[in-house]
Design an enzyme around this catalytic site. Structure first.
Site, short mmCIF file in Angstrom:
data_model
loop_
_atom_site.label_atom_id
_atom_site.label_comp_id
_atom_site.label_asym_id
_atom_site.label_seq_id
_atom_site.Cartn_x
_atom_site.Cartn_y
_atom_site.Cartn_z
N GLU A 144 -2.95 7.59 -4.51
CA GLU A 144 -3.36 7.01 -5.80
C GLU A 144 -4.85 7.20 -6.11
O GLU A 144 -5.24 7.16 -7.27
CB GLU A 144 -2.98 5.53 -5.89
CG GLU A 144 -3.77 4.63 -4.97
CD GLU A 144 -3.36 3.16 -5.09
OE1 GLU A 144 -2.16 2.86 -4.97
OE2 GLU A 144 -4.25 2.32 -5.31
N HIS A 184 -1.25 0.07 -9.72
CA HIS A 184 -1.96 -0.90 -8.88
C HIS A 184 -2.49 -2.07 -9.73
O HIS A 184 -3.69 -2.34 -9.75
CB HIS A 184 -3.10 -0.24 -8.12
CG HIS A 184 -3.42 -0.93 -6.82
ND1 HIS A 184 -3.66 -0.28 -5.65
CD2 HIS A 184 -3.51 -2.26 -6.52
CE1 HIS A 184 -3.91 -1.14 -4.69
NE2 HIS A 184 -3.82 -2.37 -5.20
N ARG A 230 0.87 -1.17 0.00
CA ARG A 230 0.00 0.00 0.00
C ARG A 230 0.91 1.22 0.00
O ARG A 230 1.97 1.21 0.62
CB ARG A 230 -0.90 0.03 1.24
CG ARG A 230 -2.09 -0.93 1.18
CD ARG A 230 -3.14 -0.52 0.15
NE ARG A 230 -4.28 -1.41 0.10
CZ ARG A 230 -4.38 -2.48 -0.71
NH1 ARG A 230 -3.39 -2.79 -1.53
NH2 ARG A 230 -5.46 -3.22 -0.70
P1 NAI Z 1 -1.33 -11.51 4.51
O1 NAI Z 1 -2.28 -11.04 5.58
O2 NAI Z 1 -1.35 -12.93 4.08
O3 NAI Z 1 0.18 -11.18 4.98
C1 NAI Z 1 0.58 -9.98 5.56
C2 NAI Z 1 1.81 -10.28 6.42
O4 NAI Z 1 2.32 -9.03 6.88
C3 NAI Z 1 1.49 -11.15 7.65
O5 NAI Z 1 2.39 -12.23 7.72
C4 NAI Z 1 1.69 -10.18 8.81
O6 NAI Z 1 2.17 -10.82 9.99
C5 NAI Z 1 2.71 -9.23 8.22
N1 NAI Z 1 2.84 -7.98 8.95
C6 NAI Z 1 1.90 -7.38 9.74
N2 NAI Z 1 2.43 -6.28 10.31
C7 NAI Z 1 3.71 -6.18 9.86
C8 NAI Z 1 4.77 -5.28 10.12
N3 NAI Z 1 4.61 -4.26 10.96
N4 NAI Z 1 5.95 -5.50 9.49
C9 NAI Z 1 6.13 -6.55 8.67
N5 NAI Z 1 5.17 -7.46 8.41
C10 NAI Z 1 3.96 -7.27 9.00
O7 NAI Z 1 -1.56 -10.51 3.29
P2 NAI Z 1 -1.16 -10.76 1.75
O8 NAI Z 1 -2.29 -11.41 1.06
O9 NAI Z 1 0.19 -11.34 1.67
O10 NAI Z 1 -1.13 -9.22 1.24
C11 NAI Z 1 -0.20 -8.29 1.78
C12 NAI Z 1 -0.59 -6.90 1.36
O11 NAI Z 1 -0.41 -6.75 -0.05
C13 NAI Z 1 -2.09 -6.56 1.58
O12 NAI Z 1 -2.34 -6.12 2.89
C14 NAI Z 1 -2.33 -5.48 0.57
O13 NAI Z 1 -2.09 -4.22 1.17
C15 NAI Z 1 -1.26 -5.73 -0.50
N6 NAI Z 1 -1.87 -6.16 -1.77
C16 NAI Z 1 -1.56 -5.48 -2.92
C17 NAI Z 1 -2.11 -5.84 -4.13
C18 NAI Z 1 -1.77 -5.16 -5.41
O14 NAI Z 1 -2.50 -5.31 -6.40
N7 NAI Z 1 -0.67 -4.43 -5.49
C19 NAI Z 1 -3.09 -6.93 -4.20
C20 NAI Z 1 -3.27 -7.64 -2.96
C21 NAI Z 1 -2.70 -7.24 -1.79
#
Ligand code: NAI
Length: 330
Positions: free
Chosen positions: A263, A295, A234
C-alpha cells in the site's frame, strides 16, 4: 521540541497542530513520505512524527540520527515499519500510540462485512444508474452464522462484541485468550478449526513474523467454500496472490481489505489521474465481490483526537524525562 511531521495531510495539521502548540512544541508539517531521500527534511527537528507507510528502515534511521533527531513518535499503533534494532543501536527512542478508539477500526470492519454481504457497494452504483433490479444483490442473514476474530486485542474484542450483537456465533484465535470474552461466550479455538467452521473470518492481529502470510493458499484451501475474509490489520497478514487464486476458484466468496501488502505509495494519495502500475492490486479491483478501502479504519474524529493526544504526550514525556510515555523497544 521541534517536530517534523512526515506524510502530513490537512487533517493531521487540524488535530496534531493545536495539540503540539498547547504543549509548547513547534511543528513542521511535511507532505512528503519519509524515505532515504526525504529524511533530510527533518533537519533541525528533535523528533520525527511518522505514519504507517513511512520508511523507518536502518538507512532512514541512520540519516535521521545523523541530523540530530532523537525521537521517532509514531502516530500509529502498528510499528512493523520500524527497524527497532537499528533505532536502539543509534540511540533513537521510539514511541507509538498503543490505544486509541478501537471502535473506529472495529466499526469499519463491521461496515465492510455488511457492505459486502448486502452488496451495498453494487446497489449504490446501480440505483444511481436507474437500475433497481435485485439480481446479484442477495446476501445472507448474519444472525446464526459463525464469525471468527483472529487477534482479540483492543480492536478484536470490540468487533467480537459487535458480531455477537448481530447474533453470530463468535470463534476466536489469539495466543493470549481474553478470559472476559470467553466468559461472554466467545469460543477460542485453533486456526484449523476457524478455517473449517467460519463463514466470516476477520483479521485483527498485528503483523509479526508469525502472522506474515497467515492467510495463504493452504489456509484458503481449508476454509468453507464461499467464505468472507476481512482484513483491517496489516496487508502482509494475507498473501494477496493467494487471495486472488481463492477468488478465481470461487473458494473465497467475498473479500474486504482496508490494508494492502504494497500500500505504500498507493494509499493516502489521489492517483485518479494516473495509471496504477501494481498489477496485483489492479486485478483485485476487477472482482465484483472485492471491496477495498484505503487504510481508513482509524479515520474517525475520536480516533484522530486520541492519536494526536498520545503522539504529543510521547514527545512531551521524552522532552521532560528522556523517554516517550509509550516506548517501543526491540
Ligand atoms: P492489540 O495489541 O490490542 O491486539 C493485538 C492482539 O493480537 C493481541 O491480543 C495479541 O495477543 C494478538 N496476536 C498476536 N500474535 C497473534 C497471532 N499470531 N495470531 C493471532 N493473534 C495474535 O492491537 P489492536 O489495537 O487491537 O490492533 C490490532 C492491529 O490492527 C494493529 O497491530 C494494527 O496492525 C491494526 N490496525 C489497523 C488500523 C487501520 O486503520 N486499519 C488502525 C489501527 C490498528
Amino acid at each position: 521540541m521541534r517536530i517534523a511531521i512526515f506524510s502530513a495531510k490537512p487533517y493531521d495539521e487540524d488535530f496534531l497542530g493545536p495539540r503540539a502548540e498547547s504543549e509548547g512544541h513547534e511543528t513542521v508539517f511535511l507532505e512528503a513520505r519519509l524515505t532515504p531521500d526525504t529524511a533530510v527534511l527533518a533537519e533541525g527537528a528533535g523528533a520525527v512524527c511518522a505514519f504507517v507507510n513511512d520508511d523507518l528502515g536502518a538507512e532512514v534511521l541512520e540519516r535521521l540520527a545523523g541530523l540530530g533527531v532523537r525521537l521517532i513518535a509514531l502516530r500509529s499503533a502498528g510499528f512493523n515499519n520500524v527497524d527497532l534494532d537499528a533505532a536502539a543501536r543509534l540511540g533513537l527512542a521510539v514511541g507509538r500510540v498503543p490505544a486509541y478508539s478501537p471502535h473506529a477500526v472495529a466499526e469499519h470492519a463491521m461496515a465492510l462485512i455488511l457492505t459486502l454481504n448486502r452488496r451495498i457497494h453494487r446497489a449504490y452504483a446501480r440505483v444511481r444508474e436507474g437500475n433497481f433490479e435485485l439480481e446479484g444483490l442477495m446476501g445472507f442473514d448474519l444472525n446464526g452464522k459463525t464469525a471468527a476474530v483472529v487477534g482479540t486485542g483492543r480492536i478484536g474484542c470490540v468487533l467480537a462484541h459487535i458480531l455477537r450483537g448481530f447474533g453470530c456465533e463468535v470463534l476466536a484465535y489469539d495466543p493470549k485468550p481474553d478470559p472476559e470474552l470467553e466468559a461472554e461466550g466467545v469460543r477460542y479455538v485453533d486456526l484449523p478449526e476457524i478455517f473449517a467452521a467460519a463463514d466470516v473470518i476477520t483479521l485483527q492481529c498485528p503483523l509479526t513474523p508469525q502472522t506474515h502470510h497467515l492467510i495463504d493458499d493452504a489456509a484458503i484451501a481449508a476454509m468453507k467454500p464461499g467464505v468472507m475474509i476481512v482484513n483491517t490489520s496489516r496487508g502482509a497478514v494475507v498473501d494477496t496472490r493467494a487471495l486472488i487464486r481463492g477468488l478465481k476458484s470461487g473458494r473465497i466468496g467475498a473479500l474486504a481489505l482496508d490494508v494492502y501488502e504494497e500500500e505504500g505509495g498507493l494509499f493516502f494519495e489521489d492517483l485518479s489521474d494516473r495509471i496504477i502500475p501494481d498489477d496485483v492490486f489492479a486485478r483485485l479491483l476487477t472482482f465484483p465481490n472485492v471491496l477495498i478501502t484505503g487504510h481508513q479504519g482509524f479515520f474517525t474524529r475520536e480516533a484522530l483526537e486520541g492519536i494526536a493526544a498520545t503522539t504529543i504526550a510521547n514527545v512531551t514525556a521524552f522532552a521532560r524525562d528522556g523517554a516517550p510515555l509509550h516506548p517501543v523497544t526491540p
